[in-house]
Design an enzyme around this catalytic site. Structure first.
Site, mmCIF file in Angstrom:
data_model
loop_
_atom_site.group_PDB
_atom_site.id
_atom_site.type_symbol
_atom_site.label_atom_id
_atom_site.label_comp_id
_atom_site.label_asym_id
_atom_site.label_seq_id
_atom_site.Cartn_x
_atom_site.Cartn_y
_atom_site.Cartn_z
ATOM 1 C CB THR A 16 -0.923 0.011 1.225
ATOM 2 O OG1 THR A 16 -1.787 -1.122 1.163
ATOM 3 C CG2 THR A 16 -1.771 1.280 1.237
ATOM 4 C CE LYS A 33 -5.451 -1.235 2.079
ATOM 5 N NZ LYS A 33 -4.132 -1.870 2.088
ATOM 6 C CE LYS A 75 2.056 2.400 3.789
ATOM 7 N NZ LYS A 75 2.421 1.011 3.458
#
Length: 326
Positions: A96, A171, A246
């Site tokens: 990611t 995502k 994050k």
């Protein structure tokens, strides 16, 4: 395609994913900087490579699962991963990372004569171990079709989201929803505690009503209602709070860059950054309920017990006092 897969990054996510490929009959040649992680992967049937470049050499598909975009780009550009692979190798990055980094990695792979997909995952360590991940892929449709059997071996759903970078875009949008919803569910449980409502009662209502969501029914932030949730294991991470911080940071950066008024997303990013930098450093992201409880002035280690006491107190109050319609 033949069954040779190079796999770089065999941590909490990558290790189980590589093991799923082995179970599906693929020959997997793996590498990780951490010897213990590589050893665990070998125990699961992965063949050890001496370097990332060696893992890519001779592979038909190379999968990477790394912490951040800088690691992916360094591996692609500076550490020989692209140069060591045969022409036309398909590179699938499941990390990611920032959308811009994903597109840069895609361009680097194409410039080296290869094909590429960004294919981040949702489902956490539990999904990786169970083979129930969801993949969100960005890149050419033909490359997605080529990778789909591999993705299906590691998960239960794979969605082609569009051109390069689209998987990462999906995502961070998905995880912005998840982060906000976990905060909402946690606040609701803390509010319920203050009103004398047991965790189970709130769960039984919300899980079958309009409050139903994954953060409630699968990753419930309080122990009891969902026995398998991290809350029942002392918030040992399935999806660690720093990883949520994050991902929400990536979403926040994208929102700012795009001029999107994402007030809740930005607030969620700040909350998770604060939580991850403090008591949530080694906890599941659902552990943010504790931070919310502490800020609310409750330090009870047994919220349901506290709730029961509050319920008794409320039952003695008059309708006017407790807000119940007369």
């Amino acid at each position: 395609m033949s069954g040779v897969v190079g796999f770089v990054g065999l941590g909490h996510m990558g290790g189980p994913m590589a093991a799923s490929l082995v179970k599906a009959g693929y020959r997997v040649i793996g590498y990780d900087l951490v010897p213990g992680l590589l050893a665990s992967a070998v125990d699961a049937g992965v063949e050890a490579a001496a370097s990332a470049a060696e893992a890519a050499s001779g592979a038909d598909v190379v999968i990477t699962m790394l912490p951040a975009g800088r690691h992916v780009l360094a591996l692609y550009r500076e550490e020989g991963l692209l140069a060591s692979a045969a022409p036309g190798t398909l590179f699938v990055d499941c990390s990611t990372i920032d959308v811009a980094d994903a597109r840069a990695a895609h361009e680097a792979a194409l410039a080296a004569g290869h094909r590429a997909l960004d294919a981040p995952v949702s489902g956490g360590v539990v999904g990786a171990e169970a083979g129930t991940l969801t993949f969100m892929a960005g890149g050419e449709a033909t490359d997605f079709a080529r990778a789909e059997p591999l993705l299906s071996a590691m998960g239960r759903k794979a969605v082609h989201c569009g051109a390069a970078g689209s998987g990462q875009a999906a995502k961070i949008c998905n995880n912005m929803i998840l982060g906000i919803s976990m905060i909402a569910v946690s606040e609701a449980f803390v509010l319920g505690e203050s009103l004398g409502l047991s965790h189970q009662a709130l769960f039984d209502v919300a899980s079958t009503a309009s409050g139903q969501c994954w953060a409630l029914t699968v990753n419930c932030p309080v122990p009891g209602p969902v026995p398998g949730s991290p809350a029942g294991r002392g918030y040992a991470p399935g999806f660690a709070a720093p990883l949520m911080a994050k991902d929400l940071g990536l979403a926040a950066n994208a929102a700012r860059a795009g001029g999107v008024d994402a007030e809740l997303g930005l607030r969620a990013a700040r909350m998770y950054t604060e939580f991850a930098d403090a008591e949530g450093a080694d906890r599941d992201f659902s552990g943010i309920v504790r931070a919310i409880r502490e800020r609310s002035g409750s330090s009870s280690g047994s919220p349901d017990a506290s709730a029961s006491a509050s319920a008794a107190s409320l039952s003695e109050a008059s309708p006017a006092q407790n807000g119940t319609p007369a």
